[in-house]
Design a protein around this motif. Sequence first.
Motif, PDB file in Angstrom:
ATOM      1  N   GLU A 110       0.573  -4.598   3.382  1.00 33.43           N
ATOM      2  CA  GLU A 110      -0.685  -4.693   4.141  1.00 33.43           C
ATOM      3  C   GLU A 110      -0.679  -5.922   5.053  1.00 33.43           C
ATOM      4  O   GLU A 110      -0.319  -7.020   4.651  1.00 33.43           O
ATOM      5  CB  GLU A 110      -1.862  -4.756   3.181  1.00 33.43           C
ATOM      6  N   TYR A 119       5.863   2.957   1.245  1.00 38.29           N
ATOM      7  CA  TYR A 119       4.784   1.963   1.211  1.00 38.29           C
ATOM      8  C   TYR A 119       4.825   1.123   2.482  1.00 38.29           C
ATOM      9  O   TYR A 119       5.812   1.128   3.229  1.00 38.29           O
ATOM     10  CB  TYR A 119       4.906   1.048  -0.020  1.00 38.29           C
ATOM     11  N   LYS A 142       0.833  -1.198   0.000  1.00 38.16           N
ATOM     12  CA  LYS A 142       0.000   0.000   0.000  1.00 38.16           C
ATOM     13  C   LYS A 142       0.872   1.255   0.000  1.00 38.16           C
ATOM     14  O   LYS A 142       1.759   1.400   0.849  1.00 38.16           O
ATOM     15  CB  LYS A 142      -0.899   0.010   1.245  1.00 38.16           C
TER      16      LYS A 142
END
Length: 335
Positions: A157, A154, A141
Amino acid sequence: MQEKIIILDFGSQTTQLIGRRVRELDTYCEIVPYNKFPKEDPTIKGVILSGSPFSVYDKDAFKVDLSEIRGKYPILGICYGAQFMSYTNGGKVEPAGTREYGRAHLASFCKDNVLFKGVRDCSQVWMSHGDTITAIPDNFKKIASTDKVEIAAYQIEGEQVWGVQFHPEVFHSEDGTQILKNFVVDVCSCKQDWSPASFIESTVAELKAQLGDDKVVLGLSGGVDSSVAAVLLNKAIGKNLTCIFVDHGMLRKNEFKNVMADYECLGLNVIGVDASEKFFNELAGVTEPERKRKIIGKGFIDVFDVEAHKIKDVKWLAQGTIYPDCIESLSITGT
């Protein structure tokens, strides 16, 4: 046992700076080559992946299987470290066209992500890379962008794994220390109870446990590095440590005598050897600097070896040096 952060060194020129920043957070850390992760160490609280001079797709790029680390420890990848994790999981890393080097600003970031707790809007960060992440795997993500880099940071997840393409360790990243603190303290749960004083205590305790009643010999140069090592060993094993200080004739005026007096004040057991005439004779007529260096180095070893063999039942040879030399002695290329 002292908890620690492990920094995997992929060859970045700022790896040592990452280590400094972590220690400034009152947290102990160790820098190890990228392929020398210390397995089965219960004191490890988290892992930081450094940058690298290589691109992830270079044939000579430093690569390692992170499967034994991922899921067991929180991970923060910096620059190459971030690109490497994305690339090896199916993301895309491509040349940026022109190398991005210098200041950038976080145009947007996830304020509710623990990594960016306390980070200010438009915070300045420092970029230094020729490649950029252009696509991340499906379970990654995006949590930050700059005006030029879409995927500046990032998180995977459902995992405690982050990557940032900027360098939080450098001075020009205004909230870089805050980002590192968020990872080290909030994510890794480090207690911030380490200090140089605690390092002395733990080191002496470890030396006592390792050496027991064994005898140790150490070569002193008169400088800080070997002298500190001698003092630590002396605290641990006392009279079982014998130091040898060789005067090769290249010291400053009266330095041999003065340093020997200092060692006596420190309570060290030191054998002082005036070998200056030997060195002067061997260096006579030599003008080439590298040859001089080799003559002095070999001469020191020869004199030290003769004196060391006069000491009975020695089991250990000690050496004092600075931390970067420890890294260079076990380079990330294995040479």
